[in-house]
Scaffold this active site. Sequence first.
Site, PDB file in Angstrom:
ATOM      1  CE1 TYR A  72       5.211  68.073 -65.844  1.00 62.67           C
ATOM      2  CE2 TYR A  72       5.072  67.095 -63.650  1.00 62.67           C
ATOM      3  CZ  TYR A  72       4.843  67.016 -65.009  1.00 62.67           C
ATOM      4  OH  TYR A  72       4.251  65.903 -65.540  1.00 62.67           O
ATOM      5  CG  PHE A 124     -23.996  68.081 -69.418  1.00 63.63           C
ATOM      6  CD1 PHE A 124     -24.885  68.935 -70.057  1.00 63.63           C
ATOM      7  CD2 PHE A 124     -22.700  67.988 -69.911  1.00 63.63           C
ATOM      8  CE1 PHE A 124     -24.487  69.671 -71.174  1.00 63.63           C
ATOM      9  CE2 PHE A 124     -22.303  68.726 -71.018  1.00 63.63           C
ATOM     10  CZ  PHE A 124     -23.189  69.565 -71.652  1.00 63.63           C
ATOM     11  CG  ASP A 125     -25.055  66.574 -73.689  1.00 64.24           C
ATOM     12  OD1 ASP A 125     -25.829  67.021 -72.843  1.00 64.24           O
ATOM     13  OD2 ASP A 125     -24.804  67.121 -74.760  1.00 64.24           O
ATOM     14  CG  HIS A 450     -25.491  67.466 -80.826  1.00 65.44           C
ATOM     15  ND1 HIS A 450     -25.187  66.302 -80.149  1.00 65.44           N
ATOM     16  CD2 HIS A 450     -25.017  68.464 -80.067  1.00 65.44           C
ATOM     17  CE1 HIS A 450     -24.575  66.615 -79.023  1.00 65.44           C
ATOM     18  NE2 HIS A 450     -24.452  67.907 -78.950  1.00 65.44           N
TER      19      HIS A 450
HETATM   20  N1  F0G Z   1     -21.720  69.252 -66.469  1.00 65.49           N
HETATM   21  C1  F0G Z   1     -22.616  70.161 -66.885  1.00 65.49           C
HETATM   22  C2  F0G Z   1     -23.865  70.356 -66.103  1.00 65.49           C
HETATM   23  C3  F0G Z   1     -22.364  70.914 -68.047  1.00 65.49           C
HETATM   24  O1  F0G Z   1     -23.261  71.802 -68.453  1.00 65.49           O
HETATM   25  C4  F0G Z   1     -21.149  70.701 -68.748  1.00 65.49           C
HETATM   26  C5  F0G Z   1     -20.849  71.448 -69.974  1.00 65.49           C
HETATM   27  C6  F0G Z   1     -20.238  69.739 -68.264  1.00 65.49           C
HETATM   28  C7  F0G Z   1     -20.565  69.042 -67.117  1.00 65.49           C
HETATM   29  C8  F0G Z   1     -18.943  69.459 -68.963  1.00 65.49           C
HETATM   30  O2  F0G Z   1     -18.036  70.476 -68.748  1.00 65.49           O
HETATM   31  O3  F0G Z   1     -17.633  71.473 -71.007  1.00 65.49           O
HETATM   32  O4  F0G Z   1     -16.046  71.846 -69.105  1.00 65.49           O
HETATM   33  O5  F0G Z   1     -16.185  69.643 -70.190  1.00 65.49           O
HETATM   34  N2  F0G Z   1     -21.714  72.127 -70.593  1.00 65.49           N
HETATM   35  C9  F0G Z   1     -21.513  72.964 -71.769  1.00 65.49           C
HETATM   36  C10 F0G Z   1     -22.835  73.486 -72.254  1.00 65.49           C
HETATM   37  C11 F0G Z   1     -20.673  72.362 -72.834  1.00 65.49           C
HETATM   38  O6  F0G Z   1     -22.863  74.093 -73.336  1.00 65.49           O
HETATM   39  O7  F0G Z   1     -23.844  73.336 -71.568  1.00 65.49           O
HETATM   40  P1  F0G Z   1     -16.927  70.876 -69.835  1.00 65.49           P
END
Ligand code: F0G
Length: 459
Positions: A72, A124-125, A450
């Site tokens: 742990y 990123f989203d 989406h």
């Molecule tokens: N930042 C970037 C630039 C990413 O492309 C992603 C994830 C994340 C952060 C988040 O990371 O998925 O480990 O929580 N991108 C994936 C994609 C989901 O399909 O482009 P995560």
Amino acid sequence: MDLPFAESYKIKMVETMRRSIRKERERWIRDARYNLFNLRSDQVFIDLLTDSGTGAMSDQQWSALMLGDESYAGASSYFKVKDAIQDILGFEYFLPTHQGRAAENVLFSAMITEGNLIPGNAHFDTTKGHIEFRKATAVDCTIDEAYDTTLDHPFKGNVDLEKLEAVLQNNPRENIPLIMVTVTCNTAGGQPVSMQNLKDVYFLAQKYGVPVFFDSARFAENAYFIKTREPDYADSSIREIVREMFQYSDGMTMSGKKDAIVNMGGFIAFRDKILFRKSSVYNIMFEGYVTYGGMSGRDMNALAQGLYEGTEFDYLETRIRQTAYLGNRLRDFGIPTQYPFGGHAVFVDARRFLTNVPKEEFIAQTLAIELYLEGGVRGVEIGSLMADRDPVTRKNRYPGLELMRLTIPRRVYTNNHMEYVAVALKNVFDRRERITRGVKILWEAPIMRHFTIELEKIR
Ligand code: F0G
């Protein structure tokens, strides 16, 4: 005769893929409500949905799993990751998390409050989601060149320094907790940021006393592009470039599922002990104790090994050349793509591809459905479905680019698979004039629609 290029690894274990016929695919995609996320993986022949967690681990990574220490607290696996981060990235403090967005959640809990602005290149989203969830705003300061898919520019992920300085100048310092630079910039099409730009951003940020964090999911691919496109770095090793890149940052969030080539895992790394301590509280709350934070010991072992493998030049060359192989085949067929090609994916410009489908009928999604029907290939829409509705007017948003992403998992497919994908898309391209109708929405979630959206084909 010059020796041709060949992959820097060989195959030790295989997984069988099943082909299907168009009739089956017509039924499956209808049953999936024309949402490719709803397909079962065995209904897909070549899966280019994402490069996240879909890579093939090496024999070294699989053997590292067996040595996982599941204690742990204070597990040796934790120290393996800690040492790899110190050695490769140069950070003293780190917190493990279960994936990249968890790293964002923990870090932003410690840093961001309502009304803040977080400038950077196109976020990123999930990054944007975690910012907006806190009623703060992600300010996109990407260079304008990124939004012209036909323009050849070596570093389309660069931050526009004038746009950034305007944000820094016109807002009180306490409203800007950090700048977030994404390397490579996924949203702009997997486009890299130059070392010069990273340096300029950092010095500008220092002038205003604002810390810089890198969203580092694909930092090693970014380093490869610096080596091959930025003349001063042609003779530097990937590891030297990586070390220098992170000198121009105060910390980083990482999705290990990309450039650390693991199926699950992530982390935050810091220079500042005070911020590390503050974040540790949230890590314990959301992820787990500070020496495992959402990962098992074996996963941390694979991650530490993956950081070394992911920063080897030969591996990166194989990977980026495969992406370019697909991109070049598509270009040979006249198919419009974001150019230059990204590191992890080829982005097809759906607006220039399907010119007869009205934007209200979701052009990139229509293209992704057509490609699936044609060959059982699963790409992903990065366009107006993903852009969601305007939170105030509830009207559909139509972003600058309407793209279909063909994302290539690491060390998984061969160039024959890429050839198959290219020809499948060419067949759709050949009948593009006859594709005049898209899809309409039957049901959607209020945000991030989406993933779960339900659609119907318009006849
Ligand atoms: N930042 C970037 C630039 C990413 O492309 C992603 C994830 C994340 C952060 C988040 O990371 O998925 O480990 O929580 N991108 C994936 C994609 C989901 O399909 O482009 P995560």
